[in-house]
Design a protein around this motif. Sequence first.
Motif, PDB file in Angstrom:
ATOM      1  N   PRO A 109      10.103  13.721   8.053  1.00  0.00           N
ATOM      2  CA  PRO A 109      10.728  14.630   7.182  1.00  0.00           C
ATOM      3  C   PRO A 109      11.627  14.067   6.290  1.00  0.00           C
ATOM      4  CG  PRO A 109      11.685  14.684   9.503  1.00  0.00           C
ATOM      5  CD  PRO A 109      10.486  13.736   9.551  1.00  0.00           C
ATOM      6  N   THR A 110      12.006  12.809   6.420  1.00  0.00           N
ATOM      7  CA  THR A 110      12.658  12.152   5.504  1.00  0.00           C
ATOM      8  C   THR A 110      11.871  11.505   4.119  1.00  0.00           C
ATOM      9  OG1 THR A 110      12.778   9.994   6.563  1.00  0.00           O
ATOM     10  CG2 THR A 110      14.576  11.548   6.852  1.00  0.00           C
ATOM     11  N   GLY A 130       8.645   6.253   2.227  1.00  0.00           N
ATOM     12  CA  GLY A 130       9.596   6.404   3.253  1.00  0.00           C
ATOM     13  C   GLY A 130      11.003   6.735   2.732  1.00  0.00           C
ATOM     14  N   GLU A 131      11.857   7.058   3.723  1.00  0.00           N
ATOM     15  CA  GLU A 131      13.235   7.394   3.324  1.00  0.00           C
ATOM     16  C   GLU A 131      13.752   6.374   2.423  1.00  0.00           C
ATOM     17  OE1 GLU A 131      17.389   8.851   5.489  1.00  0.00           O
ATOM     18  OE2 GLU A 131      15.779   7.893   6.509  1.00  0.00           O
ATOM     19  N   PHE A 132      14.476   6.700   1.312  1.00  0.00           N
ATOM     20  CA  PHE A 132      15.162   5.993   0.380  1.00  0.00           C
ATOM     21  C   PHE A 132      16.649   5.927   0.636  1.00  0.00           C
ATOM     22  CE2 PHE A 132      17.321   5.228  -3.838  1.00  0.00           C
ATOM     23  CZ  PHE A 132      16.872   3.804  -3.974  1.00  0.00           C
ATOM     24  N   ASP A 133      17.414   4.862   0.966  1.00  0.00           N
ATOM     25  CA  ASP A 133      18.909   4.742   1.147  1.00  0.00           C
ATOM     26  C   ASP A 133      19.537   4.589  -0.283  1.00  0.00           C
ATOM     27  OD1 ASP A 133      21.430   4.348   1.759  1.00  0.00           O
ATOM     28  OD2 ASP A 133      21.075   3.462   3.726  1.00  0.00           O
ATOM     29  N   VAL A 134      19.991   5.582  -0.906  1.00  0.00           N
ATOM     30  CA  VAL A 134      20.670   5.300  -2.116  1.00  0.00           C
ATOM     31  C   VAL A 134      21.775   4.415  -2.059  1.00  0.00           C
ATOM     32  CG1 VAL A 134      19.885   7.679  -2.873  1.00  0.00           C
ATOM     33  CG2 VAL A 134      22.148   7.641  -1.806  1.00  0.00           C
ATOM     34  N   LYS A 135      22.620   3.989  -1.042  1.00  0.00           N
ATOM     35  CA  LYS A 135      23.424   3.321  -0.894  1.00  0.00           C
ATOM     36  C   LYS A 135      23.188   1.705  -0.834  1.00  0.00           C
ATOM     37  CE  LYS A 135      26.830   6.673   1.410  1.00  0.00           C
ATOM     38  NZ  LYS A 135      27.600   6.519   2.573  1.00  0.00           N
TER      39      LYS A 135
END
Length: 316
Positions: A109-110, A130-135
């Motif tokens: 889901p991410t 896949g999920e991208f960590d904006v931090k």
Amino acid sequence: MSQAKVSIALGSIPCETGLAEGPHWDADREELFYVDVVHHSVFRYLPKEEECYKVEIDAEDISVVVPVARERNKYIVAAGRTVQLIDWDGLSTTPSEAKLLHTVDDELPTNRLNDGKCDAHGRLWAGSMGEFDVKTGKVRLKKGSLYSFEGVLPEVHFGQIDIANGLTWSPDNSVMYYIDSNSGRLDAYDFNLESGTLSNRRTAYNFRSAGTLGLADGMTIDTNGNVWVAMFGGQGVVQIDPRVGKQIGLVEMYANRVTSVTFGGTNLDTLYITTAGAFMPNDKLEDFGLGAGQLYQAVNVGARGLSGGVSYAGII
């Protein structure tokens, strides 16, 4: 390659705190469409009038926009893990209607869809990531897949993708070129246009071994079969002959977050280039070069595009 002249596209709407992507040239209307992934927006740019219009869509991560064939105000957009049909008059700030067509990667889901475009049959191709960590700027690796959309259900072609990115096809449509940015490669596949199938994956160019600066992002192709690749964090747009695996040109940019590229203009000899601005929390706009987040145009590049972007011709 002749000396290119690069300038900001007059009248375009900048994405100085966003992520401009996915340029699509509509040759019939002589209009350019592009997106801001971060601010879930689609732009319609009219170069002759030096005007630009923006529509905001109630969805996350708009990464692709493609007009629908034979439908004046209908567009396909990739939004998060979905493919949607929107109805937009090209002027209003909100669409009049949005319809969900497909959802992918239900078990992840991410995830979200990233770059995409249509082949010569109007079949939409788009890959997920896949999920991208904006931090931190980190991506969950090996979570994406490459899809095509034409019928009632999407078709998955392969998985284990890190960052699905550039797509384009050879002038005779016998080869599809593809970039998974994290791989550091430009890959080629034998392509069957009628069936929409891929085979015989091989490396056409290795950015890392060649010492090409930046991360390979979106791309397009010219009439000579050479590909033009936006290098995120690099020097600009590189021109590559994929048949011999050699860089043969470079369009240098001041803004170093170059995201994607397409040919446009009346004679398909203007290179439109999207860039990103300060789209992560700790970004400082000045760190990414003069004019980061702007839409650019490059002329005198010594090449022409094959055609305008292909409209979606699948089931809606």
